[in-house]
Design a protein around this motif. Structure first.
Motif, PDB file in Angstrom:
ATOM      1  N   LEU A  72       0.864  -1.184   0.000  1.00  0.00           N
ATOM      2  CA  LEU A  72       0.000   0.000   0.000  1.00  0.00           C
ATOM      3  C   LEU A  72       0.901   1.234   0.000  1.00  0.00           C
ATOM      4  O   LEU A  72       1.649   1.462   0.950  1.00  0.00           O
ATOM      5  N   ARG A  73       0.839   2.020  -1.087  1.00  0.00           N
ATOM      6  CA  ARG A  73       1.782   3.120  -1.266  1.00  0.00           C
ATOM      7  C   ARG A  73       1.051   4.421  -1.587  1.00  0.00           C
ATOM      8  O   ARG A  73       0.003   4.411  -2.247  1.00  0.00           O
ATOM      9  N   LEU A  74       1.613   5.527  -1.122  1.00  0.00           N
ATOM     10  CA  LEU A  74       1.048   6.845  -1.393  1.00  0.00           C
ATOM     11  C   LEU A  74       1.540   7.363  -2.746  1.00  0.00           C
ATOM     12  O   LEU A  74       2.745   7.397  -2.995  1.00  0.00           O
ATOM     13  N   GLU A 105       5.486   3.825   1.829  1.00  0.00           N
ATOM     14  CA  GLU A 105       4.684   2.609   1.963  1.00  0.00           C
ATOM     15  C   GLU A 105       4.038   2.605   3.340  1.00  0.00           C
ATOM     16  O   GLU A 105       4.710   2.861   4.358  1.00  0.00           O
ATOM     17  N   LEU A 106       2.738   2.345   3.391  1.00  0.00           N
ATOM     18  CA  LEU A 106       2.051   2.201   4.674  1.00  0.00           C
ATOM     19  C   LEU A 106       2.173   0.742   5.099  1.00  0.00           C
ATOM     20  O   LEU A 106       1.652  -0.158   4.427  1.00  0.00           O
ATOM     21  N   VAL A 107       2.865   0.511   6.209  1.00  0.00           N
ATOM     22  CA  VAL A 107       3.191  -0.851   6.634  1.00  0.00           C
ATOM     23  C   VAL A 107       2.175  -1.403   7.638  1.00  0.00           C
ATOM     24  O   VAL A 107       1.671  -2.516   7.491  1.00  0.00           O
ATOM     25  N   ALA A 108       1.874  -0.613   8.668  1.00  0.00           N
ATOM     26  CA  ALA A 108       0.976  -1.102   9.713  1.00  0.00           C
ATOM     27  C   ALA A 108       0.268   0.068  10.379  1.00  0.00           C
ATOM     28  O   ALA A 108       0.809   1.180  10.464  1.00  0.00           O
ATOM     29  N   ASP A 157      -1.977   0.822  13.968  1.00  0.00           N
ATOM     30  CA  ASP A 157      -2.461   0.366  15.280  1.00  0.00           C
ATOM     31  C   ASP A 157      -2.117  -1.104  15.514  1.00  0.00           C
ATOM     32  O   ASP A 157      -2.911  -1.871  16.061  1.00  0.00           O
ATOM     33  N   GLY A 158      -0.899  -1.483  15.048  1.00  0.00           N
ATOM     34  CA  GLY A 158      -0.409  -2.826  15.267  1.00  0.00           C
ATOM     35  C   GLY A 158      -0.838  -3.853  14.236  1.00  0.00           C
ATOM     36  O   GLY A 158      -0.442  -5.022  14.325  1.00  0.00           O
ATOM     37  N   TRP A 159      -1.622  -3.441  13.237  1.00  0.00           N
ATOM     38  CA  TRP A 159      -2.107  -4.367  12.218  1.00  0.00           C
ATOM     39  C   TRP A 159      -1.403  -4.107  10.894  1.00  0.00           C
ATOM     40  O   TRP A 159      -1.271  -2.967  10.453  1.00  0.00           O
ATOM     41  N   ARG A 160      -0.997  -5.165  10.232  1.00  0.00           N
ATOM     42  CA  ARG A 160      -0.323  -5.073   8.932  1.00  0.00           C
ATOM     43  C   ARG A 160      -1.295  -4.571   7.865  1.00  0.00           C
ATOM     44  O   ARG A 160      -2.454  -4.996   7.808  1.00  0.00           O
ATOM     45  N   LEU A 161      -0.800  -3.666   7.048  1.00  0.00           N
ATOM     46  CA  LEU A 161      -1.593  -3.132   5.950  1.00  0.00           C
ATOM     47  C   LEU A 161      -1.102  -3.711   4.624  1.00  0.00           C
ATOM     48  O   LEU A 161       0.085  -3.646   4.320  1.00  0.00           O
ATOM     49  N   LYS A 162      -2.008  -4.271   3.851  1.00  0.00           N
ATOM     50  CA  LYS A 162      -1.630  -4.813   2.544  1.00  0.00           C
ATOM     51  C   LYS A 162      -2.446  -4.229   1.401  1.00  0.00           C
ATOM     52  O   LYS A 162      -2.041  -4.325   0.243  1.00  0.00           O
ATOM     53  N   ARG A 163      -3.596  -3.651   1.712  1.00  0.00           N
ATOM     54  CA  ARG A 163      -4.468  -3.089   0.676  1.00  0.00           C
ATOM     55  C   ARG A 163      -5.276  -1.952   1.298  1.00  0.00           C
ATOM     56  O   ARG A 163      -5.364  -1.823   2.525  1.00  0.00           O
ATOM     57  N   SER A 164      -5.863  -1.138   0.441  1.00  0.00           N
ATOM     58  CA  SER A 164      -6.598   0.021   0.936  1.00  0.00           C
ATOM     59  C   SER A 164      -7.790  -0.384   1.793  1.00  0.00           C
ATOM     60  O   SER A 164      -8.166   0.328   2.729  1.00  0.00           O
ATOM     61  N   ASP A 165      -8.389  -1.552   1.506  1.00  0.00           N
ATOM     62  CA  ASP A 165      -9.517  -2.016   2.317  1.00  0.00           C
ATOM     63  C   ASP A 165      -9.100  -2.234   3.766  1.00  0.00           C
ATOM     64  O   ASP A 165      -9.910  -2.055   4.693  1.00  0.00           O
ATOM     65  N   ASP A 166      -7.857  -2.631   3.987  1.00  0.00           N
ATOM     66  CA  ASP A 166      -7.365  -2.817   5.359  1.00  0.00           C
ATOM     67  C   ASP A 166      -7.402  -1.486   6.105  1.00  0.00           C
ATOM     68  O   ASP A 166      -7.810  -1.423   7.268  1.00  0.00           O
ATOM     69  N   LEU A 167      -6.990  -0.426   5.443  1.00  0.00           N
ATOM     70  CA  LEU A 167      -6.961   0.888   6.076  1.00  0.00           C
ATOM     71  C   LEU A 167      -8.376   1.356   6.381  1.00  0.00           C
ATOM     72  O   LEU A 167      -8.648   1.917   7.443  1.00  0.00           O
ATOM     73  N   THR A 168      -9.287   1.102   5.465  1.00  0.00           N
ATOM     74  CA  THR A 168     -10.684   1.484   5.683  1.00  0.00           C
ATOM     75  C   THR A 168     -11.270   0.742   6.879  1.00  0.00           C
ATOM     76  O   THR A 168     -11.990   1.330   7.702  1.00  0.00           O
ATOM     77  N   ALA A 169     -10.960  -0.540   7.002  1.00  0.00           N
ATOM     78  CA  ALA A 169     -11.512  -1.351   8.089  1.00  0.00           C
ATOM     79  C   ALA A 169     -10.933  -0.988   9.453  1.00  0.00           C
ATOM     80  O   ALA A 169     -11.621  -1.086  10.474  1.00  0.00           O
ATOM     81  N   LEU A 170      -9.690  -0.547   9.463  1.00  0.00           N
ATOM     82  CA  LEU A 170      -8.998  -0.317  10.734  1.00  0.00           C
ATOM     83  C   LEU A 170      -9.134   1.101  11.260  1.00  0.00           C
ATOM     84  O   LEU A 170      -8.928   1.341  12.448  1.00  0.00           O
ATOM     85  N   CYS A 171      -9.483   2.035  10.385  1.00  0.00           N
ATOM     86  CA  CYS A 171      -9.405   3.437  10.802  1.00  0.00           C
ATOM     87  C   CYS A 171     -10.673   4.195  10.436  1.00  0.00           C
ATOM     88  O   CYS A 171     -11.066   4.238   9.270  1.00  0.00           O
TER      89      CYS A 171
END
Length: 579
Positions: free
Chosen positions: A486-488, A507-510, A512-526
């Protein structure tokens, strides 16, 4: 008469051979290739594709000395005919240059024809050498004998040429023949649908400019190259070169226009509108092109922006899209501009002038440094149109036709619109509106404030609302995710990403302690309701950052106001119907 001959030298190697024959040359005959093509505001250095230049008189070689990056001087011996030949490498699939392979050929004159200095105003003749078996030729360049002839160099290079095996069809609009050529279409392509819809666009625009009179050209040609992935167009005086995704072409059995086909129709409408607005009605700065350098103007907000305003509006007026789809397209433009922090930094007049170094050379900071004169220019047109209509004093349609009449000496017929300045635009606005619009031009064209679109749209019964913000709006950044990374791509000025210390390319790596691999991960976590620890990577270094809480505006949604009274509904119908 300057005579050019272009032939296929080696199709697999993508090489044309061009020969220029010059009777009675000067003792030191200068020649040069343009560095840009009108309509595309970037120095493209076409001369880098030339090689094997030779000059001869009476079969004898004469010195051909290069003086700069795109210019040569032939040192002639007497006035015997000078023949200059060279090879052009042609492997640019865009609408701006030249292309050649075993299936297809295409060229713009600016990329292949040396300009003979001092002889530009003479007739220019073009002959095409033997073509591969089965190849056709399509161009709006006037035919002459077995070749083509232009009144001068400007006309020669303002007519692109398509070569190869392609589909072609024709129709009449405004009494003028129109031809449509499509290369690379799939077998399911519905050519009759494309012709019928294009005809409606052309008839609507000819009626817009001329009423029941004929257009300012005898014949018009659309040259469309259908590809796997591509989009764009370039206007010319009696033709346009287009490139589009082949899957966006109409298909047999297709009942309604999908989003891709509607986008293609908008492109066709845009480039056709340019036949009047920039090719004939043009900036005073473009009255005489200088092909050797940048040609600056502050008026692209009018010539590109106002054309962008009318491209989709014509589709609505021609009945090719309904009100809901038009308002959805308009909302997309509004959101594009509102999502550009650079709108508060640079005016559309400045953006027009800087097109050569900013719009056509985008980087990760472009969104923060400038604004598109296409999109914001179209919203300036919208604001002026709705202001005029709400004041009951006319419309932007009247302004456009008034400028055409002013440029052509008061005639609404086929005469060219002519060169204009911003003072002309202001004068015709005042004539149509019955008052000065200097304040609006100063604020909307030369200022960086927000346009009063919401109240203006309300005056024609269009409701303005906002959806919940999406991830890019909340984060203040544009993202890409591929291969689990996941990159800006860019970071918006003042947004959460910038305040966190992030930069384009990180690159967005993690989170709140959770690994980020796709934009959906960021949406779910934040939910961006509280600060969260963020781990990022830049240049092999890990960065421990904090992503702040933030509030962001959502996307604008435009719709028909069901509560609008009869007067507002009538005004909206007049606007969208062209009354």
């Amino acid at each position: 008469m300057i005579r050019y001959r272009l032939e296929v030298a080696d199709a697999p190697a993508h090489q044309f051979r061009v020969t220029v024959t010059i009777a009675r040359p000067a003792a030191e005959q200068a020649l040069s290739l343009p560095v840009w093509i009108p309509g595309s505001y970037l120095v493209r250095e076409f001369a880098r594709h030339l090689s094997q230049l030779e000059a001869r008189q009476g079969g004898q070689a004469v010195p051909l000395v290069q003086g700069d990056k795109a210019g040569w001087v032939a040192h002639c011996r007497g006035r015997a005919t000078l023949v200059v030949s060279y090879v052009v490498y042609a492997f640019d699939t865009s609408v701006r240059a030249a292309y050649l392979d075993a299936q297809r050929g295409f060229f713009n004159g600016t990329g292949v024809f040396l300009r003979v200095h001092g002889r530009e105003c003479e007739p220019q003749q073009l002959a095409l050498g033997p073509l591969p078996k089965g190849w056709q030729v399509a161009t709006a360049l006037p035919a002459a004998g077995k070749g083509f002839e232009a009144v001068d160099y400007d006309e020669l290079v303002d007519h692109p040429v398509e070569l190869g095996r392609f589909w072609r069809g024709s129709f009449k609009a405004g009494g003028a023949p129109h031809e449509f050529v499509v290369a690379g279409a799939l077998p399911s392509f519905d050519g009759e649908r494309l012709l019928a819809d294009s005809r409606r666009i052309c008839e609507a625009q000819i009626a817009f400019w001329h009423g029941g009179k004929k257009p300012p050209f005898k014949r018009y040609v659309f040259l469309l190259n259908a590809v796997d992935d591509g989009y764009g167009g370039l206007e010319h005086r009696a033709s346009t070169a287009l490139i589009a995704n082949r899957r966006d072409l109409p298909r047999s059995g297709m009942k309604s226009a999908g989003e891709g086909y509607a986008t293609l129709l908008g492109l066709i409408s845009h480039e056709y509108f340019h036949t009047w607005n920039v090719k004939r009605l043009k900036p005073r700065d473009f009255e005489h092109y200088d092909y050797t350098r940048e040609n600056y103007t502050e008026l692209l907000w009018f010539f590109e922006g106002f054309t962008s305003y009318y491209d989709d509006l014509v589709l609505r007026r021609a009945g090719l899209i309904d009100e809901a789809r038009y308002l959805k397209l308009l909302a997309k433009t509004v959101n594009n501009v509102l999502g550009t922090p650079g709108r508060a930094v640079q005016s559309v007049a400045q953006a027009s002038f800087d097109a050569w170094v900013k719009y056509y050379r985008p980087d990760e900071n472009t969104v923060n440094a400038t604004v598109s004169y296409y999109t914001k220019g179209s919203l300036v047109a919208l604001a002026l149109d709705l202001t005029l209509r709400s004041e009951g004093s006319g419309s932007l349609d009247d302004v456009m036709r008034g400028l055409w009449a002013r440029g052509s000496g008061g005639s609404h017929g086929r005469a060219a619109g002519g060169p204009i300045t911003e003072d002309d635009i202001a004068a015709v606005l005042a004539e149509v509106g019955g008052r000065s619009y200097a304040h609006e031009l100063a604020a909307w064209v030369h200022g960086t404030g927000e346009l009063p679109l919401k109240p203006l749209l309300a005056r024609v019964g269009v409701a303005w609302s906002e959806d919940a913000p999406v991830l890019a709006q909340r984060l203040g950044a544009r993202l890409s995710d591929a291969g689990g990374v996941l990159r800006l791509q860019s970071v918006m000025r003042g947004g959460a990403a910038e305040r966190a210390g992030l930069a384009a390319g990180d690159e967005l790596v993690a989170l709140d302690g959770w690994r980020l691999k796709r934009s959906d991960d960021l949406t779910a976590l934040c939910a961006f309701e509280r600060p969260l620890p963020l781990l990022a990577a830049r240049d092999q270094r890990l960065l421990e950052l904090t992503l702040p809480a933030t509030q962001a505006a959502g996307a604008v949604v435009l719709g028909i106001d069901a509560q609008a009274d009869a007067a507002l509904r009538a005004r909206r119908q007049a606007w969208l119907g062209g009354a």
